[in-house]
Scaffold this motif. Structure first.
Motif, mmCIF file in Angstrom:
data_model
loop_
_atom_site.group_PDB
_atom_site.id
_atom_site.type_symbol
_atom_site.label_atom_id
_atom_site.label_comp_id
_atom_site.label_asym_id
_atom_site.label_seq_id
_atom_site.Cartn_x
_atom_site.Cartn_y
_atom_site.Cartn_z
ATOM 1 N N THR A 446 -4.260 11.030 -5.766
ATOM 2 C CA THR A 446 -3.939 9.606 -5.943
ATOM 3 C C THR A 446 -2.995 9.189 -4.832
ATOM 4 O OG1 THR A 446 -2.063 10.132 -7.396
ATOM 5 C CG2 THR A 446 -4.209 9.701 -8.450
ATOM 6 N N PRO A 448 0.221 7.007 -3.747
ATOM 7 C CA PRO A 448 1.354 6.199 -4.226
ATOM 8 C C PRO A 448 1.453 4.892 -3.451
ATOM 9 C CG PRO A 448 2.110 8.026 -2.862
ATOM 10 C CD PRO A 448 0.645 8.229 -3.063
ATOM 11 N N LYS A 449 2.056 3.895 -4.088
ATOM 12 C CA LYS A 449 2.150 2.588 -3.427
ATOM 13 C C LYS A 449 3.077 2.664 -2.223
ATOM 14 C CE LYS A 449 1.185 -0.187 -7.552
ATOM 15 N NZ LYS A 449 1.686 -1.243 -8.461
ATOM 16 N N ASN A 450 4.223 3.326 -2.388
ATOM 17 C CA ASN A 450 5.175 3.447 -1.281
ATOM 18 C C ASN A 450 5.223 4.907 -0.836
ATOM 19 O OD1 ASN A 450 5.957 0.672 -1.377
ATOM 20 N ND2 ASN A 450 7.192 1.160 -3.198
#
Length: 678
Positions: A446, A448-450
């Protein structure tokens, strides 16, 4: 009007025979005694004028019967072919298509058997003194020899289906190569004319060659072929799970449902599956398996498909290695990060050397070379690395940010890489990662956004050039390079903007460093192709093999042995097979009792498409060039050739007229009565 055999016209002297018979056939009268003149009323008087008419008609019928019989043997024709000089003789080249597609069946039997009959018919339409060439897809040396008609017929009977594949331009060129002297030049191509045979390019022939295309009646058949296979992982390790990708192609006009797949490795079934392929499309499936041992593996992927079966199996071979060789060329105190990385996995065998102690001759033994923080890059090292990459190698460069810029620029310029524009000493974080690049495939479950990306404290900026092919992997703000890939024709460079020391940044300790370098190492693995195609100019590349004065490498498989041409280049041994391999299967590359490699050969898949060119499509390939097209469904081959070569032949008409005048003579003799009652 012309005559094919004008010498027979001397036989016209035979008309003297009925003339002589007519002149000397004097009637002899017999005396009859009678006692009474009254009996004269019972006698029929002969009409002399009617007798003369009968004799003249019989004479004329006999003369004309002989004349037309002689003309029939002299073979008269109305010449429609001004290019042919009958006095110089003929050289006739006949190409007999014996590719896999000719194994198909029509109402006449197999196409190859029909082609053989047509070839023999063509020979019969020429004269005993004419010379013939038999050409097949095998392009054997004996096919360059001219034969007489009997030798040609025997050679045709020996032709069998071959895995070799040619195109129409190659065939025409080969046929024209046999023509010599002033003889008339006739070339025939007997084939089903698959679409791949003629191709899409214009076909050229010599103006003096009279070319005829003899198209056999073939049926379009449904067919599924195993088109290709490849692995998800570039390296193969023992006792690990692997995935292989299978691609099938449907050449038919209907969907093929639930085609069974079977994978066999070293004679052991490893996986099964099924796949549905849409009409005229390809489909891909993935098979998983495990349990490989060390050494060379022989894989066979097979399907079940009828009636064409030659493309239902695909052979492939690969090697399971115990380790992968990596070389690290280090500057002062920079080796620990690379050593810690690759020594952690027993699959990698790392050799670490100082920049002052490099063995250039051993470069070919490594799949990956890491240039790690060297302070004095030499021109000699640059040239050797350039040669190494040109032969398919992979080089990763982590520069030393304290080195002299002019020496580094000279080093990078030799490698055809961008030169250093300047040094930045401000801390800057990587701003972008190219997640779609193949190096990051299957790395992240997956995202991560940041995402935490590496930090650079000291780094080079490069003077990029649009002339250089570049694939960004990690980028600094404003699109500046942090790590980029520069592919070449055979190999690749990976260039970083900073080194691995702590003063340069945190790349060596960042979680992204390990998967990035491992993926680079895996992709650098130099493995031979999974398979080759027979009857092509294949070159097999091996690590350097040392041979003694009387030693040679051999390809041995299934009772067949080939000694290829060998060339040693840049630490590699190249085997030139050309078209020596004519049968699909596995071949061991051996020196005495040692096996260096196992190579797999497969039949050419261009024969899998059972669709054919029409007359209009074939004529379009030749443009304004004259060709003669013969469709066996619509016309007789013998008649078509005779009309083409000799114009409109009249011997049949002459023979018919001769028979008519013989019949007229018989009727005149039996039914024309010259007598009348008085």
């Amino acid at each position: 009007m012309n005559f094919l055999y004008p010498g027979f016209l001397f036989a016209l002297l035979a008309v003297l025979i009925p003339v002589i018979i007519h002149l000397f056939n004097f009637r002899k009268f017999k005396k009859v005694y009678f006692s009474n003149v009254s009996f004269l009323k019972e006698v029929k008087e002969q009409n002399s004028s009617r007798e003369k008419l009968k004799n003249l008609l019989i004479l004329a019928a006999r003369i004309l019967a002989i004349v037309f019989l002689v003309l029939a043997f002299a073979r008269p024709f109305i010449n429609s072919n001004s290019e042919t000089n009958k006095s110089t003789g003929n050289i006739v080249s006949i190409y007999l298509d014996n590719s896999y597609s000719m194994d198909a069946v029509n109402k006449e039997g197999s196409l190859l058997d029909e082609a053989k009959r047509r070839a023999k018919e063509i020979v019969k339409s020429y004269q005993l003194n004419d010379r013939f060439q038999l050409l097949t897809n095998d392009f054997e040396g004996k096919h360059q020899r001219l034969l007489n008609s009997d030798e040609f017929v025997r050679a045709v009977d020996e032709v069998k289906i071959s895995a070799a594949n040619r195109n129409l331009q190659q065939v025409v060129n080969r046929q024209q190569g046999v023509f010599t002297g002033t003889a008339n030049r006739f070339a025939y191509v007997i084939s089903d004319f698959q679409q791949n045979f003629a191709g899409n390019e214009a076909i050229k022939k010599e103006q003096s060659t009279q070319l005829a295309l003899v198209k056999l009646s073939a049926n379009e058949l449904p067919n599924i072929s195993v088109d290709s296979v490849w692995f998800l992982s570039p390296v193969h390790q023992p006792n690990t799970s692997e995935k292989i990708i299978v691609r099938l192609k449907n050449f038919g006009s209907e969907e093929a449902k639930n085609i069974p797949l079977k994978l066999i490795v070293n004679n052991q079934q490893k996986a099964i599956g099924s796949i549905t392929v849409a009409a005229g499309a390809t489909a891909i499936d993935t098979l998983s398996y495990s349990g490989l041992s060390l050494g060379w593996q022989k894989g066979v992927l097979s399907i079940k498909d009828f009636p064409l079966t030659f493309d239902d199996e695909l052979n492939f071979s690969f090697n399971v290695n115990a380790n992968q060789q990596i070389l690290s060329i280090n500057g002062n105190s920079t080796a620990k990060y690379i050593e810690a990385l690759f020594n952690a996995d027993s699959y990698f065998k790392l050799t670490s050397v100082s920049e002052n102690n490099i063995n250039y001759a051993a470069f070919s033994n490594y799949s990956l070379i890491v240039v790690n923080g060297i302070s004095q890059p030499s021109s000699g090292l640059a040239q050797e690395l350039k040669n190494y990459v040109a032969n398919g190698g992979t080089v990763v460069i982590f520069p030393s940010t304290t080195a002299d810029l002019s020496s580094y620029n000279s080093f990078l310029t030799t490698l055809n890489l961008p030169s250093v524009a300047g040094l930045v000493t401000e801390s800057t974080k990587v701003s972008q990662i190219e997640l779609k690049h193949s190096l990051f495939k299957d790395v992240f479950e997956t995202l991560p956004k940041n995402m935490d990306l590496p930090l650079a404290n000291r780094y080079f900026t490069y003077a990029e050039s649009s002339k250089l092919a570049k694939e960004p992997i990690l980028q600094l703000p404003a699109g500046k390079t942090f790590i980029a890939r520069y592919p070449t024709a055979s190999g690749q460079f990976f260039l970083a903007a900073t080194g691995l020391e702590e003063k340069d940044g945190n790349l060596s300790k960042h979680p992204l460093f390990v998967p990035l370098m491992y993926k680079i190492a895996f992709e650098s693995a130099k493995d031979q192709p999974l398979f080759y195609t027979i009857s092509k100019d294949n070159v097999i590349t091996l690590p350097s093999v040392k041979l003694g004065a009387n030693q040679s490498l051999k390809l041995i498989g299934d009772g067949f042995e080939v000694i290829p041409d060998i060339n040693h280049q840049n630490g590699k041994t190249l085997l030139y097979v050309a078209d020596q391999i004519q049968k699909s299967g596995f071949y061991n590359v051996r020196k005495a009792d040692s096996t260096f490699a196992v190579v797999a050969f497969n039949d050419n898949r261009t024969e899998s498409n059972m669709k054919y060119d029409s007359q209009a499509e074939l004529e379009e390939r030749f443009g304004s060039q004259k060709i003669h097209f013969i469709d066996v469904k619509k016309e007789n081959v013998l008649s078509a050739i005779a009309e083409k070569n000799n114009g409109t032949e009249l011997w049949k008409l002459c023979l018919i007229l001769s028979l008519i005048f013989i019949a007229a003579e018989i009727l005149l003799v039996r039914f024309f009565s010259p007598q009348m009652h008085k």
